[in-house]
Design a protein around this motif. Structure first.
Motif, mmCIF file in Angstrom:
data_model
loop_
_atom_site.group_PDB
_atom_site.id
_atom_site.type_symbol
_atom_site.label_atom_id
_atom_site.label_comp_id
_atom_site.label_asym_id
_atom_site.label_seq_id
_atom_site.Cartn_x
_atom_site.Cartn_y
_atom_site.Cartn_z
ATOM 1 N N ARG A 73 0.830 -1.221 0.000
ATOM 2 C CA ARG A 73 0.000 0.000 0.000
ATOM 3 C C ARG A 73 0.852 1.253 0.000
ATOM 4 O O ARG A 73 0.441 2.288 -0.527
ATOM 5 N N GLY A 74 2.047 1.165 0.571
ATOM 6 C CA GLY A 74 2.933 2.326 0.585
ATOM 7 C C GLY A 74 3.337 2.758 -0.810
ATOM 8 O O GLY A 74 3.621 3.939 -1.043
ATOM 9 N N PHE A 75 3.354 1.811 -1.765
ATOM 10 C CA PHE A 75 3.772 2.155 -3.129
ATOM 11 C C PHE A 75 2.803 3.133 -3.789
ATOM 12 O O PHE A 75 3.201 3.973 -4.597
ATOM 13 N N ILE A 76 1.517 2.983 -3.464
ATOM 14 C CA ILE A 76 0.487 3.814 -4.111
ATOM 15 C C ILE A 76 0.717 5.277 -3.727
ATOM 16 O O ILE A 76 0.626 6.181 -4.554
ATOM 17 N N LEU A 77 1.042 5.487 -2.454
ATOM 18 C CA LEU A 77 1.307 6.847 -1.979
ATOM 19 C C LEU A 77 2.719 7.296 -2.331
ATOM 20 O O LEU A 77 2.937 8.419 -2.782
#
Ligand SMILES: O=P(O)(O)OC[C@H]1O[C@H](OP(=O)(O)OP(=O)(O)O)[C@H](O)[C@@H]1O
Ligand SMILES: Nc1ncnc2[nH]cnc12
Length: 179
Positions: free
Chosen positions: A62-66
Motif C-alpha cells: 500500500r505504501g507504493f500507491i502513496l
C-alpha cells in the motif's frame, strides 16, 4: 464548491480483518476518491520541499500507491522496499513483526548512493515493525532518513513512539484510537 473532508473521513474500518480482533483501517476508500487521494499526497509531500531530499522510498504494497505519487510530486527517484523474493537484483533483507504477522522485506543494494536523504512513505503506522525494518535497510545502505510519513497512525500500537525513540521525524495525517 465541494466541501473539504478530513482525511480520516475517507478511511473505512473493517472489523476482524485479516484476523479476529483487528480493526482494519482500509485506505482503498481514500485512494478511490480523487480529492481525498490528492489531499493525502499533497499533505505527505509538501512539508518536505525544503529538506533537500534525494529519494522517496516506500513499503510494499500500500505504501507504493502513496510513495509513487509523492516521488512524482517532488520530482525525485522512487525506491521500493519489497516483500521477500520480489526484487530481481542483489538485495539486503530485514525480518520484522507487525500487528497481524511476520514478514521479511528487501531493498536493492544499489537502490541509492550512500549519503542519500530519504523520505520513507507508507499508508499506516501500527506497531512500527514494518517502518523500522525500512529504516534499518535504508541506514544499512548509508542513507539518512529525513522523515517517515504515513496517512494513518494507530498510536495505541506504539509505532510512532518507537520511531521517534530511534530519532526518526514522523509525520502522520490522522489517528485512529482504540475502536
Ligand atoms: O506498523 P506495523 O505494525 O508494521 O503495520 C503497518 C504495516 O501493515 C500494513 O502492511 P501489510 O504488511 O499488511 O502489507 P500490504 O501493504 O501488502 O497490505 C501497512 O500497509 C503497513 O505497511
Ligand atoms: N489495523 C490495521 N489496519 C490496516 N492496516 C494495518 N496494518 C497493521 N495494522 C493495520
Amino acid at each position: 464548491m465541494s466541501e473539504t473532508r478530513a482525511i480520516k473521513d475517507y478511511i473505512r474500518t473493517i472489523p476482524d480483518f485479516p484476523i479476529p480482533g483487528v480493526q482494519f483501517r482500509d485506505v482503498t476508500t481514500l485512494f478511490s476518491d480523487p480529492t481525498g487521494f490528492r489531499q493525502a499526497v499533497d499533505a505527505l509531500a509538501n512539508p518536505f520541499t525544503e529538506d533537500r531530499l534525494t529519494t522517496v522510498a516506500a513499503m510494499d504494497a500500500r505504501g507504493f500507491i502513496l510513495g509513487g505519487a509523492v516521488a512524482y510530486k517532488l520530482g525525485l527517484p522512487f525506491v521500493p522496499i519489497r516483500k521477500k523474493g520480489k526484487l530481481p537484483g542483489g538485495t539486503i533483507a530485514e525480518a520484522y513483526s507487525l500487528e497481524y504477522g511476520e514478514a521479511i522485506v528487501e531493498i536493492h543494494h544499489d537502490a541509492f548512493d550512500p549519503g542519500a536523504r530519504v523520505l520513507l512513505v507508507d499508508d499506516l503506522l501500527a506497531t512500527g515493525g514494518t517502518a523500522v525494518a525500512g529504516v534499518k535497510l535504508i541506514e544499512r545502505l548509508g542513507g539518512h532518513i529525513v522523515a517517515a510519513a504515513f496517512v494513518v497512525n494507530l498510536p495505541d500500537l506504539g509505532g510512532s513512539a518507537r520511531l521517534r525513540e530511534l530519532g526518526v521525524e514522523v509525520l502522520t495525517l490522522c489517528d485512529f484510537d482504540g475502536d
